[in-house]
Scaffold this motif. Structure first.
Motif, PDB file in Angstrom:
ATOM      1  N   PHE A  35       0.823  -1.208   0.000  1.00 40.22           N
ATOM      2  CA  PHE A  35       0.000   0.000   0.000  1.00 40.22           C
ATOM      3  C   PHE A  35       0.854   1.254   0.000  1.00 40.22           C
ATOM      4  O   PHE A  35       2.020   1.224   0.418  1.00 40.22           O
ATOM      5  CB  PHE A  35      -0.928  -0.004   1.219  1.00 40.22           C
ATOM      6  CG  PHE A  35      -1.925  -1.116   1.175  1.00 40.22           C
ATOM      7  CD1 PHE A  35      -3.079  -0.991   0.426  1.00 40.22           C
ATOM      8  CD2 PHE A  35      -1.679  -2.303   1.840  1.00 40.22           C
ATOM      9  CE1 PHE A  35      -3.990  -2.034   0.350  1.00 40.22           C
ATOM     10  CE2 PHE A  35      -2.587  -3.348   1.766  1.00 40.22           C
ATOM     11  CZ  PHE A  35      -3.745  -3.215   1.024  1.00 40.22           C
ATOM     12  N   LEU A  45      -3.619   4.180  -2.298  1.00 36.34           N
ATOM     13  CA  LEU A  45      -4.747   4.694  -1.531  1.00 36.34           C
ATOM     14  C   LEU A  45      -4.669   6.207  -1.634  1.00 36.34           C
ATOM     15  O   LEU A  45      -3.624   6.756  -1.956  1.00 36.34           O
ATOM     16  CB  LEU A  45      -4.647   4.271  -0.056  1.00 36.34           C
ATOM     17  CG  LEU A  45      -4.567   2.779   0.236  1.00 36.34           C
ATOM     18  CD1 LEU A  45      -4.250   2.555   1.712  1.00 36.34           C
ATOM     19  CD2 LEU A  45      -5.877   2.094  -0.132  1.00 36.34           C
ATOM     20  N   HIS A  46      -5.773   6.858  -1.327  1.00 36.08           N
ATOM     21  CA  HIS A  46      -5.776   8.308  -1.394  1.00 36.08           C
ATOM     22  C   HIS A  46      -5.404   8.880  -0.032  1.00 36.08           C
ATOM     23  O   HIS A  46      -5.870   8.392   0.987  1.00 36.08           O
ATOM     24  CB  HIS A  46      -7.163   8.763  -1.827  1.00 36.08           C
ATOM     25  CG  HIS A  46      -7.209  10.188  -2.207  1.00 36.08           C
ATOM     26  ND1 HIS A  46      -6.537  10.678  -3.304  1.00 36.08           N
ATOM     27  CD2 HIS A  46      -7.824  11.242  -1.635  1.00 36.08           C
ATOM     28  CE1 HIS A  46      -6.743  11.974  -3.387  1.00 36.08           C
ATOM     29  NE2 HIS A  46      -7.521  12.349  -2.382  1.00 36.08           N
ATOM     30  N   ILE A  55     -10.520   5.582   0.092  1.00 35.92           N
ATOM     31  CA  ILE A  55     -10.778   4.975  -1.213  1.00 35.92           C
ATOM     32  C   ILE A  55     -12.075   5.606  -1.668  1.00 35.92           C
ATOM     33  O   ILE A  55     -13.090   5.497  -0.973  1.00 35.92           O
ATOM     34  CB  ILE A  55     -10.901   3.445  -1.128  1.00 35.92           C
ATOM     35  CG1 ILE A  55      -9.524   2.814  -0.915  1.00 35.92           C
ATOM     36  CG2 ILE A  55     -11.549   2.886  -2.393  1.00 35.92           C
ATOM     37  CD1 ILE A  55      -9.524   1.299  -0.857  1.00 35.92           C
ATOM     38  N   VAL A  60     -10.567   5.005   4.889  1.00 39.59           N
ATOM     39  CA  VAL A  60     -10.012   3.688   5.186  1.00 39.59           C
ATOM     40  C   VAL A  60      -9.710   3.653   6.675  1.00 39.59           C
ATOM     41  O   VAL A  60      -8.926   4.451   7.182  1.00 39.59           O
ATOM     42  CB  VAL A  60      -8.713   3.438   4.375  1.00 39.59           C
ATOM     43  CG1 VAL A  60      -8.056   2.133   4.800  1.00 39.59           C
ATOM     44  CG2 VAL A  60      -9.008   3.420   2.887  1.00 39.59           C
ATOM     45  N   LEU A  70     -13.381  -0.140   5.363  1.00 44.65           N
ATOM     46  CA  LEU A  70     -13.822   1.225   5.075  1.00 44.65           C
ATOM     47  C   LEU A  70     -14.879   1.647   6.072  1.00 44.65           C
ATOM     48  O   LEU A  70     -15.754   0.849   6.437  1.00 44.65           O
ATOM     49  CB  LEU A  70     -14.444   1.297   3.669  1.00 44.65           C
ATOM     50  CG  LEU A  70     -13.602   0.886   2.476  1.00 44.65           C
ATOM     51  CD1 LEU A  70     -14.413   1.078   1.199  1.00 44.65           C
ATOM     52  CD2 LEU A  70     -12.327   1.710   2.418  1.00 44.65           C
ATOM     53  N   GLN A  85     -17.571   1.957  -5.979  1.00 48.02           N
ATOM     54  CA  GLN A  85     -16.264   2.334  -5.434  1.00 48.02           C
ATOM     55  C   GLN A  85     -15.590   1.201  -4.659  1.00 48.02           C
ATOM     56  O   GLN A  85     -14.421   1.296  -4.332  1.00 48.02           O
ATOM     57  CB  GLN A  85     -16.417   3.549  -4.517  1.00 48.02           C
ATOM     58  CG  GLN A  85     -16.941   4.770  -5.253  1.00 48.02           C
ATOM     59  CD  GLN A  85     -17.056   5.986  -4.347  1.00 48.02           C
ATOM     60  OE1 GLN A  85     -16.529   6.008  -3.243  1.00 48.02           O
ATOM     61  NE2 GLN A  85     -17.752   6.998  -4.824  1.00 48.02           N
ATOM     62  N   GLY A  88     -12.098  -2.421  -7.306  1.00 44.19           N
ATOM     63  CA  GLY A  88     -10.957  -1.793  -7.970  1.00 44.19           C
ATOM     64  C   GLY A  88     -10.074  -2.859  -8.572  1.00 44.19           C
ATOM     65  O   GLY A  88     -10.362  -4.052  -8.458  1.00 44.19           O
ATOM     66  N   TYR A  91      -8.811  -4.855  -5.441  1.00 37.38           N
ATOM     67  CA  TYR A  91      -9.678  -5.160  -4.305  1.00 37.38           C
ATOM     68  C   TYR A  91     -11.141  -5.307  -4.730  1.00 37.38           C
ATOM     69  O   TYR A  91     -11.542  -4.823  -5.790  1.00 37.38           O
ATOM     70  CB  TYR A  91      -9.562  -4.095  -3.200  1.00 37.38           C
ATOM     71  CG  TYR A  91      -9.689  -2.674  -3.684  1.00 37.38           C
ATOM     72  CD1 TYR A  91     -10.939  -2.092  -3.894  1.00 37.38           C
ATOM     73  CD2 TYR A  91      -8.555  -1.913  -3.963  1.00 37.38           C
ATOM     74  CE1 TYR A  91     -11.053  -0.790  -4.339  1.00 37.38           C
ATOM     75  CE2 TYR A  91      -8.663  -0.606  -4.424  1.00 37.38           C
ATOM     76  CZ  TYR A  91      -9.917  -0.054  -4.606  1.00 37.38           C
ATOM     77  OH  TYR A  91     -10.018   1.219  -5.066  1.00 37.38           O
ATOM     78  N   TRP A 182      -8.129  -7.782  -0.633  1.00 41.70           N
ATOM     79  CA  TRP A 182      -7.193  -7.242  -1.618  1.00 41.70           C
ATOM     80  C   TRP A 182      -6.230  -8.319  -2.115  1.00 41.70           C
ATOM     81  O   TRP A 182      -6.083  -9.363  -1.491  1.00 41.70           O
ATOM     82  CB  TRP A 182      -6.443  -6.037  -1.055  1.00 41.70           C
ATOM     83  CG  TRP A 182      -5.589  -6.292   0.153  1.00 41.70           C
ATOM     84  CD1 TRP A 182      -5.953  -6.126   1.457  1.00 41.70           C
ATOM     85  CD2 TRP A 182      -4.220  -6.711   0.170  1.00 41.70           C
ATOM     86  NE1 TRP A 182      -4.908  -6.423   2.278  1.00 41.70           N
ATOM     87  CE2 TRP A 182      -3.830  -6.784   1.525  1.00 41.70           C
ATOM     88  CE3 TRP A 182      -3.292  -7.034  -0.821  1.00 41.70           C
ATOM     89  CZ2 TRP A 182      -2.539  -7.172   1.906  1.00 41.70           C
ATOM     90  CZ3 TRP A 182      -2.013  -7.418  -0.443  1.00 41.70           C
ATOM     91  CH2 TRP A 182      -1.655  -7.477   0.901  1.00 41.70           C
TER      92      TRP A 182
END
Ligand SMILES: *[C@@H]1O[C@H](CO)[C@@H](O)[C@H](O)[C@H]1NC(C)=O
Ligand SMILES: *[C@@H]1O[C@H](CO)[C@@H](O)[C@H](O)[C@H]1NC(C)=O
Ligand SMILES: *[C@@H]1O[C@H](CO)[C@@H](O)[C@H](O)[C@H]1NC(C)=O
Ligand SMILES: *[C@@H]1O[C@H](CO)[C@@H](O)[C@H](O)[C@H]1NC(C)=O
Ligand SMILES: *[C@@H]1O[C@H](CO)[C@@H](O)[C@H](O)[C@H]1NC(C)=O
Ligand SMILES: *[C@@H]1O[C@H](CO)[C@@H](O)[C@H](O)[C@H]1NC(C)=O
Ligand SMILES: *[C@@H]1O[C@H](CO)[C@@H](O)[C@H](O)[C@H]1NC(C)=O
Length: 230
Positions: A35, A45-46, A55, A60, A70, A85, A88, A91, A182
């Motif tokens: 990550f 990840l953001h 995310i 998260v 989440l 959302q 991905g 994941y 994931w």
């Protein structure tokens, strides 16, 4: 000469591939391989302005060796298509999620719990109309939650952990969470002292994860920190 230069550059870029991924989000949050918070991370990840991991629109809460959790607070108006959302390239939602949904053309309930039995848990967020509940083994269908249920609101989600052992049945509920599973793509790339686990979603193998063998510690990935004798 040109060839040599090119080669050096390539080697340099390759050798630094994994260290260039940003593993910090603010001063407080640090994540491990795979990550990170820049585009070159294996699973990006953001890191948003308030220095929380996210995310999509969701915070998260935790990243573990198998899952991403989440925060999914109740919302009387959240469009059901927010479920997109959760899927991905690395994941997908796990089958343990039970989605509480609203504004349905007809009631839905195929969760292993009755939504009425814990409706009071969300009394602070009482919305109009009944709550339905939907769970899905084939998690690739979570993408089509709206058309599959004829509901339009994704209210919240509950994780159900049913542990059926020989002498007891333990039912654990965790509220306001969505659990994602994931994986890393491709064939196993685990460190020497690690076990490789294939990850399949809805019957299809998506990739792998690594885990250090008992007695050693670390992330277990060849391109990550590997495993060390504890
Ligand atoms: C950052 O994430 C938090 C939690 O999800 C959210 O409350 C906040 O609005 C986000 N900020 C930005 C700038 O996206
Ligand atoms: C719930 O219902 C949907 C559609 O009716 C189905 O695809 C899904 O597999 C069901 N989930 C479970 C756990 O039976
Ligand atoms: C979904 O999975 C649960 C637990 O593995 C199982 O009991 C149930 O029969 C499954 N439902 C469908 C529709 O496959
Ligand atoms: C959804 O609604 C449409 C039109 O009202 C209906 O044809 C369809 O059977 C419904 N689907 C489900 C899963 O209830
Ligand atoms: C969700 O997206 C689908 C496909 O884009 C669309 O047909 C549907 O109306 C959307 N559902 C809601 C509740 O907005
Ligand atoms: C289920 O319960 C058994 C016995 O209490 C325990 O050893 C096991 O770790 C539990 N499994 C999970 C997935 O929680
Ligand atoms: C899950 O759903 C997808 C898409 O509908 C389908 O291709 C796949 O065969 C399903 N998997 C299982 C195990 O039923």
């Amino acid at each position: 000469m040109i060839v040599v230069t090119f080669f050096t550059l390539f080697f340099f870029a390759h050798a630094h591939n994994y260290t260039s991924c940003k593993r910090h989000c603010g001063d407080q949050i640090h994540v491990h391989y795979p990550f990170g918070f820049s585009d070159d991370c294996e699973i990006p990840l953001h890191c948003n302005q308030s220095k929380t991991m996210a995310i999509g629109d969701f915070q998260v809460k935790q990243v573990t060796t198998d899952n991403i959790l989440l925060h999914f607070p109740p919302d009387c108006r959240r469009n059901i298509n927010h479920s997109h959302q959760f899927i991905g390239p690395n994941y997908a939602p796990s089958p343990r999620n039970n989605f509480l949904i609203r504004n349905c053309a007809q009631p839905v309930n195929n969760c292993s719990i009755q939504p009425k039995s814990f409706q009071d848990r969300f009394s602070v967020k009482r919305c109009d109309g009944d709550v339905s509940c939907y769970s899905e083994n084939n998690t690739s269908h979570v993408n089509e939650l709206g058309t599959r249920t004829n509901c339009s609101v994704l209210f919240t989600s509950i994780l159900i952990n049913l542990n059926n052992s020989v002498d007891s049945v333990v039912l654990a509920l965790e509220f306001e969470l969505v659990e994602l599973e994931w994986w890393l793509k491709g064939p196993c790339r685990c460190a020497k002292d690690a076990i490789c686990v294939n990850v399949s979603v809805a019957g299809e193998i998506k990739g792998f994860r690594c885990r250090c063998k008992v007695g050693s510690e670390g992330d277990g990935y060849r391109e990550g920190g590997g495993c060390r004798r504890g």
